[in-house]
Design a protein around this motif. Structure first.
Motif, PDB file in Angstrom:
ATOM      1  N   THR A 104       0.839  -1.205   0.000  1.00  0.00           N
ATOM      2  CA  THR A 104       0.000   0.000   0.000  1.00  0.00           C
ATOM      3  C   THR A 104       0.872   1.252   0.000  1.00  0.00           C
ATOM      4  OG1 THR A 104      -1.717  -1.201   1.200  1.00  0.00           O
ATOM      5  CG2 THR A 104      -1.851   1.197   1.223  1.00  0.00           C
ATOM      6  N   LYS A 105       1.910   1.248   0.843  1.00  0.00           N
ATOM      7  CA  LYS A 105       2.820   2.398   0.874  1.00  0.00           C
ATOM      8  C   LYS A 105       3.505   2.565  -0.479  1.00  0.00           C
ATOM      9  CE  LYS A 105       3.902   2.246   5.811  1.00  0.00           C
ATOM     10  NZ  LYS A 105       4.941   1.958   6.813  1.00  0.00           N
TER      11      LYS A 105
ATOM     12  N   GLU B 144       1.645   6.414  -6.967  1.00  0.00           N
ATOM     13  CA  GLU B 144       0.563   7.314  -7.364  1.00  0.00           C
ATOM     14  C   GLU B 144       1.011   8.766  -7.270  1.00  0.00           C
ATOM     15  OE1 GLU B 144      -3.304   4.566  -6.226  1.00  0.00           O
ATOM     16  OE2 GLU B 144      -2.695   6.143  -4.846  1.00  0.00           O
ATOM     17  N   GLN B 145       1.773   9.092  -6.250  1.00  0.00           N
ATOM     18  CA  GLN B 145       2.288  10.454  -6.129  1.00  0.00           C
ATOM     19  C   GLN B 145       3.242  10.767  -7.288  1.00  0.00           C
ATOM     20  OE1 GLN B 145       4.065  10.621  -2.263  1.00  0.00           O
ATOM     21  NE2 GLN B 145       2.104  10.800  -1.191  1.00  0.00           N
TER      22      GLN B 145
ATOM     23  N   LEU C  19       4.228  13.290 -12.606  1.00  0.00           N
ATOM     24  CA  LEU C  19       4.547  13.125 -14.028  1.00  0.00           C
ATOM     25  C   LEU C  19       3.407  13.615 -14.916  1.00  0.00           C
ATOM     26  CD1 LEU C  19       6.349   9.664 -13.979  1.00  0.00           C
ATOM     27  CD2 LEU C  19       7.374  11.919 -14.335  1.00  0.00           C
ATOM     28  N   ARG C  20       2.178  13.386 -14.466  1.00  0.00           N
ATOM     29  CA  ARG C  20       1.030  13.898 -15.240  1.00  0.00           C
ATOM     30  C   ARG C  20       1.037  15.421 -15.278  1.00  0.00           C
ATOM     31  NH1 ARG C  20      -3.749   9.734 -13.367  1.00  0.00           N
ATOM     32  NH2 ARG C  20      -3.175   8.099 -14.834  1.00  0.00           N
TER      33      ARG C  20
ATOM     34  N   ALA D 186      11.417  10.089 -17.817  1.00  0.00           N
ATOM     35  CA  ALA D 186      11.171  10.013 -16.374  1.00  0.00           C
ATOM     36  C   ALA D 186      10.181   8.896 -16.055  1.00  0.00           C
ATOM     37  CB  ALA D 186      10.645  11.351 -15.855  1.00  0.00           C
ATOM     38  N   ALA D 187       9.144   8.770 -16.878  1.00  0.00           N
ATOM     39  CA  ALA D 187       8.166   7.697 -16.664  1.00  0.00           C
ATOM     40  C   ALA D 187       8.807   6.333 -16.873  1.00  0.00           C
ATOM     41  CB  ALA D 187       6.972   7.869 -17.606  1.00  0.00           C
ATOM     42  N   ASP D 188       9.655   6.228 -17.889  1.00  0.00           N
ATOM     43  CA  ASP D 188      10.356   4.965 -18.149  1.00  0.00           C
ATOM     44  C   ASP D 188      11.283   4.620 -16.989  1.00  0.00           C
ATOM     45  OD1 ASP D 188      11.064   2.735 -19.859  1.00  0.00           O
ATOM     46  OD2 ASP D 188      12.999   3.760 -20.146  1.00  0.00           O
ATOM     47  N   GLN D 189      11.975   5.610 -16.468  1.00  0.00           N
ATOM     48  CA  GLN D 189      12.870   5.386 -15.330  1.00  0.00           C
ATOM     49  C   GLN D 189      12.073   4.943 -14.101  1.00  0.00           C
ATOM     50  OE1 GLN D 189      15.149   8.801 -14.134  1.00  0.00           O
ATOM     51  NE2 GLN D 189      16.342   7.663 -12.641  1.00  0.00           N
ATOM     52  N   ALA D 190      10.939   5.569 -13.870  1.00  0.00           N
ATOM     53  CA  ALA D 190      10.092   5.179 -12.743  1.00  0.00           C
ATOM     54  C   ALA D 190       9.597   3.742 -12.905  1.00  0.00           C
ATOM     55  CB  ALA D 190       8.906   6.131 -12.609  1.00  0.00           C
ATOM     56  N   ALA D 191       9.243   3.379 -14.121  1.00  0.00           N
ATOM     57  CA  ALA D 191       8.777   2.010 -14.378  1.00  0.00           C
ATOM     58  C   ALA D 191       9.908   1.014 -14.141  1.00  0.00           C
ATOM     59  CB  ALA D 191       8.248   1.892 -15.801  1.00  0.00           C
TER      60      ALA D 191
END
Length: 152
Positions: A22-23, A29-30, A35-36, A66-71
């Motif tokens: 959950t954390k 989500e944050q 990113l959005r 940045a989204a790719d790195q987060a993924a």
């Protein structure tokens, strides 16, 4: 983690696992929200600033990077978490097997002692199977004196 391993976890472990997930989902989500916002900003600024289409794609590509790195970070964390849980499960399984073997050894030893005790009580000699009767206990000195006095 397999379904079988999940079923073997205690409620406390499952709750901890759920809390961790959950954390982690909240943090993702944050990050997604941030990113959005960047994407929205980039979309709004693509048409308003003078420049070429290449400039616009360069600005937008930063968001995708940045989204790719987060993924990638998410996948890496998930793999590490799974490996950690597998190691913990293997350790728990090894401890359980060791405890089971210790219990089994103690049970065998206790059974052997009971058999020896039963054989001793029955007076069985293991080499020939003949009944051996134990010697009667030595009488107390006072009784011995009376037995000697009254014996013929």
């Amino acid at each position: 983690m397999t379904e079988k391993q999940l079923k073997n976890l205690s409620r406390v472990d499952l709750m901890e696992l759920l809390l961790e997930q959950t954390k982690y989902v909240d943090s993702l989500e944050q990050e997604l929200s941030a990113l959005r916002k960047k994407l929205k900003y980039a979309e709004q600024n693509v048409g308003s600033e003078p420049g070429t289409m290449a400039d616009a794609s360069m600005r937008v590509s930063g968001v995708f990077e940045a989204a790719d790195q987060a993924a990638r970070q998410y996948v890496d964390r998930a793999v590490k978490y799974e490996q950690q849980k597998h190691a913990e499960c293997d350790m728990i399984l090894a401890e359980a097997k060791e405890r089971a073997m210790d219990m089994l050894k103690k049970t065998y030893a206790h059974c052997d002692a009971l058999v020896r005790e039963a054989e001793a009580r029955a007076g069985i000699i293991s080499n020939g199977g003949a009944a051996a009767y134990p010697e009667p206990p030595e009488p107390e000195p006072k009784k011995r004196a009376y037995q000697d006095y009254y014996s013929y």
